[in-house]
Design an enzyme around this catalytic site. Structure first.
Site, PDB file in Angstrom:
ATOM      1  N   TYR A  87       0.836  -1.213   0.000  1.00  0.00           N
ATOM      2  CA  TYR A  87       0.000   0.000   0.000  1.00  0.00           C
ATOM      3  C   TYR A  87       0.861   1.249   0.000  1.00  0.00           C
ATOM      4  CZ  TYR A  87      -4.265   2.654   1.192  1.00  0.00           C
ATOM      5  OH  TYR A  87      -5.351   3.498   1.181  1.00  0.00           O
ATOM      6  N   SER A 178       1.542  -7.756   1.793  1.00  0.00           N
ATOM      7  CA  SER A 178       0.654  -6.731   2.319  1.00  0.00           C
ATOM      8  C   SER A 178      -0.439  -6.429   1.282  1.00  0.00           C
ATOM      9  CB  SER A 178       1.450  -5.483   2.717  1.00  0.00           C
ATOM     10  OG  SER A 178       0.669  -4.622   3.518  1.00  0.00           O
ATOM     11  N   ASP A 268       2.502  -9.181  13.853  1.00  0.00           N
ATOM     12  CA  ASP A 268       2.014  -8.158  12.925  1.00  0.00           C
ATOM     13  C   ASP A 268       0.888  -7.349  13.586  1.00  0.00           C
ATOM     14  OD1 ASP A 268       1.047  -6.694  10.722  1.00  0.00           O
ATOM     15  OD2 ASP A 268       1.479  -8.331   9.339  1.00  0.00           O
ATOM     16  N   HIS A 298       4.976  -6.579  10.806  1.00  0.00           N
ATOM     17  CA  HIS A 298       4.670  -6.217   9.426  1.00  0.00           C
ATOM     18  C   HIS A 298       5.899  -5.493   8.883  1.00  0.00           C
ATOM     19  CE1 HIS A 298       1.468  -5.953   6.419  1.00  0.00           C
ATOM     20  NE2 HIS A 298       2.010  -4.799   6.050  1.00  0.00           N
TER      21      HIS A 298
END
Length: 323
Positions: A87, A178, A268, A298
């Site tokens: 992202y 992700s 995460d 993450h």
């Protein structure tokens, strides 16, 4: 860390909409029968690799850009890996993609429209919007969701590349982490031409869990911000969630029929493990494996994970760890 036994049975906090498959089939049928794509050769001085920029017109006036590398002088059509970035990001540098042609594979890396790369989310201006993509269109119903168009982009990309005469349509694979992990799964869910998937800590799953957990990580903060500044009493929560159900990856998972290898960092706090288990537990394939890394958040997984994913995708035999 949550109890693994509970997570192994967790399916998420909402069910798949009854018309979910019909919604996506209807939108796929609206796409053109053939796509007008531009494949522009680039001379970077690579001795054994052909480089191209691929662009095509996406839905809702978007323009989709991808970087493509293919091995030169192949004896026949080549397998292709479709790679998707995280992202707010963009496709990797050209030099980072060279490892795939080294094994006789093509690599296609798409820039997600409106983020940091060269894909554009409309025809009005150059530049990116980067954030706000999850919630964009959520008040206006599933047909208006921004991510709906991104999901149609990845389907269209596979159709275009599969049509190249130097590509082996029977050996197409998807990969990412992700947001890229989510899009790699969407690609497999919407386009059965994808024959294998590797998803690293996939994003965009189990939105109700995200909201209930008050996840304030940067990617999901836009959901929290929406309710804080637009609907603090959560009067529209059911409406918003009912719309987001159509882009929730756990709801896509039953459509994935190809083999899947998923990796989850159990620390995460962005794409929380429960949201990833909700995806994994709903996958429609029996050939699936879930690898849990207890110490990882993450974050980049640069120790053995890249090599393992490469082995899965390219059928190489890189030694994982020192024996």
């Amino acid at each position: 860390m949550q109890d693994i036994q509970q997570l192994e049975h967790y399916l998420g906090r909402r069910e798949v909409p009854a018309d979910f498959d019909e919604f996506w089939e209807r939108n796929l049928q609206k796409l053109p029968a053939s796509f007008q794509a531009n494949l522009i050769s680039k001379d970077f001085g690579f001795k054994n690799v052909n480089a191209y920029e691929l662009t095509f017109a996406g839905t809702n006036h978007g323009t989709v850009y991808s970087r493509c590398l293919f091995p030169k002088d192949s004896a026949g059509p080549v397998p292709v890996v479709f790679y998707f970035h995280g992202y707010m990001g963009q496709s990797p540098d050209w030099s980072e993609l060279l490892k795939y042609p080294a094994s006789g594979y093509g690599i296609v890396a798409m820039d997600v429209r409106g983020q940091s790369g060269y894909s554009q989310d409309n025809a009005s201006f150059n530049g990116n919007t980067v954030l706000g993509h999850i919630i964009r269109g959520a008040e206006d119903g599933p047909e208006n969701l921004f991510y709906k168009h991104i999901y149609l982009d990845v389907y269209s990309l596979v159709e275009i590349v599969a049509g190249f005469d130097f590509v082996d349509e029977d050996r197409l694979y998807s990969y990412g982490g992700s947001q890229g992990g989510a899009l790699s799964l969407v690609t497999a869910a919407l386009n059965p031409k994808i024959k294998f998937n590797v998803a690293i800590y996939p994003f965009l799953g189990d939105f109700k869990y995200v909201i209930d957990s008050h996840n304030e990580s940067e990617p999901y903060m836009e959901l929290i911000r929406y309710f804080k500044f637009h609907d603090p009493f959560h009067k529209k929560e059911e409406q918003i969630l009912r719309t987001l159900d159509y882009i929730d990856i756990k709801n896509m998972a039953h459509r994935v029929k190809c083999p899947v290898r998923m990796i989850t960092g159990m620390m995460d706090e962005v794409c929380m493990p429960a949201t990833q288990f909700a995806i994994y537990n709903r996958l429609g394939t029996a050939d699936k494996q879930h690898f849990l890394l207890p110490e990882y958040e993450h974050e980049p997984m640069n120790v053995h994970v890249d090599d393992q994913a490469y082995n899965w995708l390219c059928h190489t035999k890189i030694q994982i760890g020192k024996e």
